[in-house]
Design a protein around this motif. Structure first.
Motif, PDB file in Angstrom:
ATOM      1  N   THR A   1       1.149  -5.155 -11.175  1.00 24.59           N
ATOM      2  CA  THR A   1       2.301  -4.391 -11.654  1.00 24.59           C
ATOM      3  C   THR A   1       2.186  -4.178 -13.156  1.00 24.59           C
ATOM      4  O   THR A   1       1.930  -5.118 -13.911  1.00 24.59           O
ATOM      5  CB  THR A   1       3.608  -5.136 -11.332  1.00 24.59           C
ATOM      6  OG1 THR A   1       3.676  -5.373  -9.919  1.00 24.59           O
ATOM      7  CG2 THR A   1       4.812  -4.320 -11.751  1.00 24.59           C
ATOM      8  N   THR A   2       2.339  -2.933 -13.579  1.00 17.35           N
ATOM      9  CA  THR A   2       2.248  -2.592 -14.998  1.00 17.35           C
ATOM     10  C   THR A   2       3.460  -1.766 -15.407  1.00 17.35           C
ATOM     11  O   THR A   2       4.156  -1.189 -14.563  1.00 17.35           O
ATOM     12  CB  THR A   2       0.962  -1.792 -15.310  1.00 17.35           C
ATOM     13  OG1 THR A   2       0.955  -0.592 -14.519  1.00 17.35           O
ATOM     14  CG2 THR A   2      -0.274  -2.601 -14.987  1.00 17.35           C
TER      15      THR A   2
ATOM     16  N   MET B   1       1.193  -9.773 -20.603  1.00 17.22           N
ATOM     17  CA  MET B   1       2.314  -9.165 -21.306  1.00 17.22           C
ATOM     18  C   MET B   1       2.996 -10.204 -22.173  1.00 17.22           C
ATOM     19  O   MET B   1       2.916 -11.399 -21.888  1.00 17.22           O
ATOM     20  CB  MET B   1       3.311  -8.580 -20.308  1.00 17.22           C
ATOM     21  CG  MET B   1       4.269  -9.590 -19.664  1.00 17.22           C
ATOM     22  SD  MET B   1       5.584  -8.831 -18.716  1.00 17.22           S
ATOM     23  CE  MET B   1       6.982  -9.782 -19.265  1.00 17.22           C
TER      24      MET B   1
ATOM     25  N   VAL C   1      -4.728  -4.038  -9.039  1.00 17.35           N
ATOM     26  CA  VAL C   1      -4.452  -4.124 -10.473  1.00 17.35           C
ATOM     27  C   VAL C   1      -3.212  -4.952 -10.743  1.00 17.35           C
ATOM     28  O   VAL C   1      -3.150  -5.740 -11.677  1.00 17.35           O
ATOM     29  CB  VAL C   1      -4.294  -2.713 -11.093  1.00 17.35           C
ATOM     30  CG1 VAL C   1      -3.911  -2.806 -12.568  1.00 17.35           C
ATOM     31  CG2 VAL C   1      -5.567  -1.913 -10.912  1.00 17.35           C
TER      32      VAL C   1
ATOM     33  N   LEU D   1       8.352   0.500 -13.680  1.00 17.78           N
ATOM     34  CA  LEU D   1       7.143  -0.250 -13.357  1.00 17.78           C
ATOM     35  C   LEU D   1       6.374   0.481 -12.272  1.00 17.78           C
ATOM     36  O   LEU D   1       6.968   1.179 -11.441  1.00 17.78           O
ATOM     37  CB  LEU D   1       7.484  -1.661 -12.859  1.00 17.78           C
ATOM     38  CG  LEU D   1       8.197  -2.609 -13.835  1.00 17.78           C
ATOM     39  CD1 LEU D   1       8.496  -3.942 -13.135  1.00 17.78           C
ATOM     40  CD2 LEU D   1       7.369  -2.839 -15.091  1.00 17.78           C
TER      41      LEU D   1
ATOM     42  N   ARG E   1       3.331  -0.257  -9.301  1.00 13.79           N
ATOM     43  CA  ARG E   1       2.491  -1.225  -8.599  1.00 13.79           C
ATOM     44  C   ARG E   1       1.193  -0.540  -8.190  1.00 13.79           C
ATOM     45  O   ARG E   1       1.223   0.526  -7.581  1.00 13.79           O
ATOM     46  CB  ARG E   1       3.205  -1.761  -7.353  1.00 13.79           C
ATOM     47  CG  ARG E   1       4.320  -2.743  -7.676  1.00 13.79           C
ATOM     48  CD  ARG E   1       5.053  -3.135  -6.426  1.00 13.79           C
ATOM     49  NE  ARG E   1       5.984  -4.228  -6.653  1.00 13.79           N
ATOM     50  CZ  ARG E   1       7.144  -4.355  -6.034  1.00 13.79           C
ATOM     51  NH1 ARG E   1       7.508  -3.439  -5.153  1.00 13.79           N
ATOM     52  NH2 ARG E   1       7.931  -5.373  -6.283  1.00 13.79           N
TER      53      ARG E   1
ATOM     54  N   GLY F   1       1.661   0.736 -19.817  1.00 13.43           N
ATOM     55  CA  GLY F   1       0.338   0.193 -19.523  1.00 13.43           C
ATOM     56  C   GLY F   1       0.258  -1.315 -19.622  1.00 13.43           C
ATOM     57  O   GLY F   1      -0.717  -1.915 -19.150  1.00 13.43           O
ATOM     58  N   ASP F   2       1.257  -1.977 -20.238  1.00 11.39           N
ATOM     59  CA  ASP F   2       1.241  -3.439 -20.329  1.00 11.39           C
ATOM     60  C   ASP F   2       1.282  -4.058 -18.936  1.00 11.39           C
ATOM     61  O   ASP F   2       2.053  -3.612 -18.075  1.00 11.39           O
ATOM     62  CB  ASP F   2       2.456  -3.948 -21.107  1.00 11.39           C
ATOM     63  CG  ASP F   2       2.292  -3.854 -22.614  1.00 11.39           C
ATOM     64  OD1 ASP F   2       1.170  -3.538 -23.054  1.00 11.39           O
ATOM     65  OD2 ASP F   2       3.284  -4.093 -23.335  1.00 11.39           O
ATOM     66  N   PRO F   3       0.481  -5.096 -18.685  1.00 12.88           N
ATOM     67  CA  PRO F   3       0.611  -5.809 -17.410  1.00 12.88           C
ATOM     68  C   PRO F   3       1.942  -6.539 -17.369  1.00 12.88           C
ATOM     69  O   PRO F   3       2.416  -7.055 -18.393  1.00 12.88           O
ATOM     70  CB  PRO F   3      -0.574  -6.787 -17.436  1.00 12.88           C
ATOM     71  CG  PRO F   3      -0.880  -6.972 -18.887  1.00 12.88           C
ATOM     72  CD  PRO F   3      -0.567  -5.657 -19.552  1.00 12.88           C
ATOM     73  N   PHE F   4       2.553  -6.586 -16.191  1.00  9.17           N
ATOM     74  CA  PHE F   4       3.853  -7.225 -16.055  1.00  9.17           C
ATOM     75  C   PHE F   4       3.674  -8.682 -15.646  1.00  9.17           C
ATOM     76  O   PHE F   4       2.767  -9.034 -14.902  1.00  9.17           O
ATOM     77  CB  PHE F   4       4.703  -6.483 -15.019  1.00  9.17           C
ATOM     78  CG  PHE F   4       6.152  -6.865 -15.062  1.00  9.17           C
ATOM     79  CD1 PHE F   4       6.705  -7.671 -14.083  1.00  9.17           C
ATOM     80  CD2 PHE F   4       6.964  -6.438 -16.101  1.00  9.17           C
ATOM     81  CE1 PHE F   4       8.038  -8.032 -14.136  1.00  9.17           C
ATOM     82  CE2 PHE F   4       8.297  -6.791 -16.158  1.00  9.17           C
ATOM     83  CZ  PHE F   4       8.831  -7.591 -15.175  1.00  9.17           C
TER      84      PHE F   4
END
Length: 245
Positions: free
Chosen positions: A77-78, A1, A75, A69, A71, A36-39
């Protein structure tokens, strides 16, 4: 991100975790962080901002609780889909009644495995001509009708039976089939009942209805249920926690 610039004021009376949560919320709302962005990794965020891991963990938990967000095991947290942001607890009416020590009774009024409804299909993110599972149930407690519930499900639940629906909550059924609703968007309102609703719910002339429409989503962001419910005004109340933004 992308790295989001965060300013932490350690002289402020506002808790550090809340400062972080609010600025990350603003980044999501503005589109700087997109669905959808990864955190950012919790440890990396803590080191970058010189905050303790418990502080960062609490801020992240705040955003998960708000529905910003998601979890996912394996995968991480997105950022959640924007359409599923919410803050109050996701439960079924059946679960609410059981939690209060009541014994709910469900009467299945109809079950259609090939219903075509453009509004419901759109809510579920499906083409308008998709054959949906449509179910209408009357839920009562202590012989008093409390709610009339119309739900639509995607076609993969076309094997549902009346017996399934009479013996368990809808969300319990969905969870047992691998479609666990974890978050939802709902709209609450009030209106006058139709003649049929007044009869089924035992309302007097002039009595109002509480209404709630809900779109529920799985952890993958997939719509798993759309509901249009109405409640007796004297049998049910919505309890919602709000936050100062």
């Amino acid at each position: 991100m992308p790295e989001i610039a965060v300013t932490i004021d350690r002289t402020s009376p506002v808790p550090l975790y809340h400062q972080l949560a609010e600025q990350l919320t603003a980044a999501i709302d503005s589109g700087r962080l997109k669905p959808g962005d990864p955190f950012e990794n919790e440890l990396a965020l803590a080191e970058r901002l010189e905050l303790s891991r418990p502080t960062v963990r609490r801020a992240i938990a705040e955003l998960v609780g708000r529905g910003l967000l998601v979890r996912r095991r394996g995968v991480g947290t997105t950022v959640a889909s924007q359409v599923i942001h919410r803050r109050d607890e996701l439960t079924s009416l059946h679960d609410d009644m059981v939690r209060k020590g009541q014994k709910p009774l469900t009467t299945v009024l109809s079950l259609d495995h090939g219903a075509v409804d453009a509004t419901a299909a759109e809510a579920l993110g499906l083409p308008p001509e998709t054959p949906l599972v449509s179910l209408v149930r009357l839920r009562s407690v202590d012989d008093v009708p409390a709610a009339l519930m119309h739900n639509w499900l995607p076609p993969q639940f076309a094997d549902l039976t009346v017996d399934d629906l009479a013996d368990a909550s809808l969300y319990a059924i969905l969870r047992s089939r691998g479609a666990h609703p974890v978050i939802a968007h709902q709209t609450i309102g009030a209106r006058r009942p139709t003649a049929r609703e007044r009869k089924l719910l035992g309302l007097a002339a002039g009595d109002p209805l509480l209404t709630m429409s809900r779109k529920a989503y799985s952890a993958k962001g997939e719509a798993v249920e759309y509901g249009d419910h109405c409640y007796r005004f004297d049998q049910y109340a919505f309890d919602v926690t709000v936050h100062d933004r």
